[in-house]
Design an enzyme around this catalytic site. Structure first.
Site, mmCIF file in Angstrom:
data_model
loop_
_atom_site.group_PDB
_atom_site.id
_atom_site.type_symbol
_atom_site.label_atom_id
_atom_site.label_comp_id
_atom_site.label_asym_id
_atom_site.label_seq_id
_atom_site.Cartn_x
_atom_site.Cartn_y
_atom_site.Cartn_z
ATOM 1 N N GLY A 377 0.822 -1.199 0.000
ATOM 2 C CA GLY A 377 0.000 0.000 0.000
ATOM 3 C C GLY A 377 0.858 1.251 0.000
ATOM 4 O O GLY A 377 1.972 1.272 -0.548
ATOM 5 N N SER A 378 0.358 2.287 0.646
ATOM 6 C CA SER A 378 0.989 3.608 0.550
ATOM 7 C C SER A 378 2.388 3.673 1.146
ATOM 8 O O SER A 378 3.125 4.632 0.887
ATOM 9 C CB SER A 378 0.095 4.655 1.214
ATOM 10 N N VAL A 379 2.781 2.686 1.949
ATOM 11 C CA VAL A 379 4.157 2.660 2.455
ATOM 12 C C VAL A 379 5.141 2.721 1.293
ATOM 13 O O VAL A 379 6.212 3.325 1.391
ATOM 14 C CB VAL A 379 4.388 1.394 3.310
#
Length: 673
Positions: A377-379
């Site tokens: 995801g956004s990591v």
């Protein structure tokens, strides 16, 4: 008369010649084979088992070591035969066989042998129970440094030559699933021992894990019983770190974790000696030969910090319980050496407990931090940021007019919240975790250059850590990219990583842009105390030191607080009081198995970060699988893994007395105007 004498003489001469011929035939033709057979019947090969090396944490605290014990073994069919022969010889010597029918002699011998077997079955448990009550230690819990493990018992009459048969019998006796060794205690069942003494087999283990002194006493008292060496592998920390350490099977072979991957290093080489024994099992003096000493296994010191590992495992179990998640995992690295300080997950088995029961409860020996990849995801947006900064496509303070949606090759991507066009800075795009803004920057970098950065960060590649079953994760090759691929990868979708790979991304930036292959083995020490030099881990230059510093500083925005909300990041609850922190939140949609599309209700919640941001010491990566609520007590903290990062970082910084950070000058600007 002379004729009869002549024939008698001829008969004697013929008989003598026949005897001479027979003797010559036996000695010349049969002699070598008979001599070899006699040698095989007399010779006994004794194995001196090598001691398996220890596994310790970075400070030398034991995580796995071998203790000394014995297994009481017997060859039932040979034992009964020898007891019968001994009793018959005693009866004949006492004249008890004279005038007695063969049937009556056989009946008396049967009764006598059975009486002896019952005495053995009754007295062996009594002797073990007595030793348990006299000694505070559990039988088998001898000093791990006791080297009297290869003492040869002169009463060993069981045939030990058929090693493969012995091993197969031993394995067949293991309880499927748990593979837990039986413990010698006062509860040893006499009926079970009697059944084994009656077995029509060449090898039976009567009792395992017997104290060496007690086992030697039992072997000396009872004919045919041997006190075989048995290594008992101890895991003093239970479930703590066992996902890394693993365990060994009953036959001493590594099954999981480091015990499996470093099995050849830990095992060593067994020694051997050969001696001749008489028919009653006594060693014949002066026949010792072919002595080869055992070479003990090497000991392995891990990079793990046992204190930290214990804390992280407990924290993850609490977070799982608080949030109702399926599981949780975390990895902590040294920011500069990439040494693994902690590698933890929930549901780790305690090898000292009832393994079968724990498996039924959903626990296992696996290490998902390296074997179970997930979409980050956004990591993963931190890689997009690093690529854009390194390529000179943006600066931290550049203001972008970011709309609520973006169309890329027919794929419409939205932000997680509805908004019109907002003037986010580059720092703000990542601090607010805008999908649209991230893709706008990714378009500047371009597909080819972005693919190169993913490769440099190690995505889709095994890390090379010295543990088994590592997954390389998933990353489509550049040739496989379709129009929608580039709409997914820059925001952390369409790829999968392990927790260790995710930690490696942040380690590269915390280490001035150079990624170092993570290591779990700190050093290997031979039985002679000599430390074996380890191969230096490979390194990869990902971005320049200047870019790395810029990105770390930019991502301080993620944990920044602002009462108005305009300048607040998505992971403000990950801030550590007194320290600058830098990291990235992530919420990755899982694939719905029924539709094959992204689920709107099931997520991987992630966080990757560095502490402290101004002088990186530690890298922390966290993943929580599908929580129902927050990870903090009472389910608070929101759908974020940031509080776990905060608690781990705070514990470490406090434990290691890391100086407080200098206060930040002003506040990072996320939204202009």
């Amino acid at each position: 008369m002379d004729k009869r004498l002549m024939w008698a003489t001829v008969a004697v001469v013929v008989a003598v010649l026949a005897l001479i011929g027979r003797l010559a035939w036996v000695q010349v033709v049969w002699g070598p084979a008979l001599a070899e057979q006699a040698h095989e019947q007399r010779a006994r090969v004794y194995v001196e088992p090598a001691r398996r090396g220890e596994i310790t944490d970075r400070s030398g605290t034991p995580m796995a070591y071998t203790m000394q014990a014995r297994s009481l073994t017997v060859s039932p069919d040979l034992l009964r035969k020898e007891l019968r022969e001994q009793d018959f010889n005693e009866m004949r010597a006492a004249g008890a066989t004279e005038g007695v029918s063969e049937e009556e002699v056989a009946r008396r011998l049967d009764d006598s042998v059975e009486k002896t077997l019952r005495e053995m079955a009754d007295q062996i448990p009594e002797m073990i129970a007595a030793s348990s009550s006299d000694d505070a230690e559990t039988p088998g819990a001898a000093d791990p440094d006791d080297r009297d493990s290869d003492e040869k018992d002169p009463e060993r009459n069981s045939d030990r030559d058929d090693k493969s048969d012995r091993d197969n019998k031993d394995k067949d006796s293991e309880k499927k699933g748990s593979e837990k060794d039986d413990e010698a205690s006062g509860e040893v069942d006499p009926d079970e021992i009697l059944d084994k003494l009656h077995a029509d087999t060449h090898y039976e283990v009567l009792v395992r894990n017997v104290d060496p002194d007690v086992a030697t006493e039992i072997a000396a008292r009872f004919h045919g019983v041997a006190a075989d060496h048995q290594d008992v592998r101890q895991y003093p920390n239970g479930a703590v770190g066992d996902n890394v350490v693993g365990r060994v099977s009953m036959d001493g072979q590594g099954q999981f974790g480091l015990e499996a991957s470093a099995d050849a290093t830990l095992t060593g080489i067994n020694g051997r000696t050969t001696e001749d024994v008489s028919t009653d099992g006594q060693v014949i003096p002066g026949t010792l030969r072919d002595a080869v000493p055992a070479e003990d296994g090497e000991s392995v010191s891990l990079t793990l910090d046992l204190e930290l590992q214990t804390y992280v495992q407990q924290l993850l179990e609490q977070a799982k319980a608080n949030s109702g998640a399926k599981s949780a995992e975390a990895v902590v690295l040294d920011a500069h050496t990439a040494e693994i300080l902690a590698m933890a997950n929930t549901g780790t088995i305690d090898p000292n407990g009832d393994v079968e029961k724990q498996v039924e409860q959903g626990k296992d020996f696996e290490n998902p931090t390296i074997s179970a990849p997930f979409e980050p995801g956004s990591v993963a947006k931190i890689m997009t940021a690093a690529a854009a900064i390194e390529e000179g496509e943006t600066t931290p303070d550049e203001v972008h007019q970011v709309p609520g949606t973006i169309d890329m090759a027919g794929v419409t991507v939205r932000d997680a919240w509805d908004h019109g066009t907002v003037p986010y800075t580059t720092t703000g795009i990542f601090g607010k975790s805008s999908n649209v803004g991230t893709l706008m920057l990714a378009q500047r970098v371009g597909e080819d250059r972005f693919a190169d950065y993913l490769n440099r960060f190690g995505i889709g590649q095994p890390t090379g850590v010295e543990l088994p079953n590592e997954s390389a994760g998933l990353l489509p090759t550049r040739e496989q990219w379709s129009g929608g691929t580039f709409a997914n990868l820059p925001i952390g979708q369409g790829m999968s990583v392990t927790a260790l790979q995710m930690a490696g991304v942040f380690q590269a930036l915390a280490n001035g842009g150079e990624r170092v292959e993570p290591r779990i083995i700190r050093e290997v020490t031979g039985p002679d105390g000599q430390v074996r030099e380890q191969e230096a881990p490979a390194t990869t230059r990902v971005v320049s030191p200047e870019t790395a510093r810029t990105v770390i500083d930019m991502f301080r925005a993620v944990t920044q607080e602002d009462p108005s909300g305009n300048q607040q990041g998505t992971g403000a609850n990950g801030a550590i009081e007194g320290y600058q922190t830098s990291g990235k939140t992530g919420t990755a949609q899982k694939i719905d198995p029924d539709t094959g599309a992204y689920s709107m209700s099931d997520y991987w919640i992630t966080f990757g970060g560095v502490a402290p941001a101004d002088d990186p010491r530690y890298v922390i990566a966290v993943m929580v699988d599908d929580p129902d609520r927050g990870v903090e007590p009472g389910g608070s903290g929101g759908q974020s893994a940031a509080p776990i990062y905060r608690d781990i970082g705070s514990w470490l910084l406090n434990r290691d007395n890391v100086p407080l950070s200098k206060p930040m000058e002003g506040r990072l600007v996320l939204q202009a105007g």
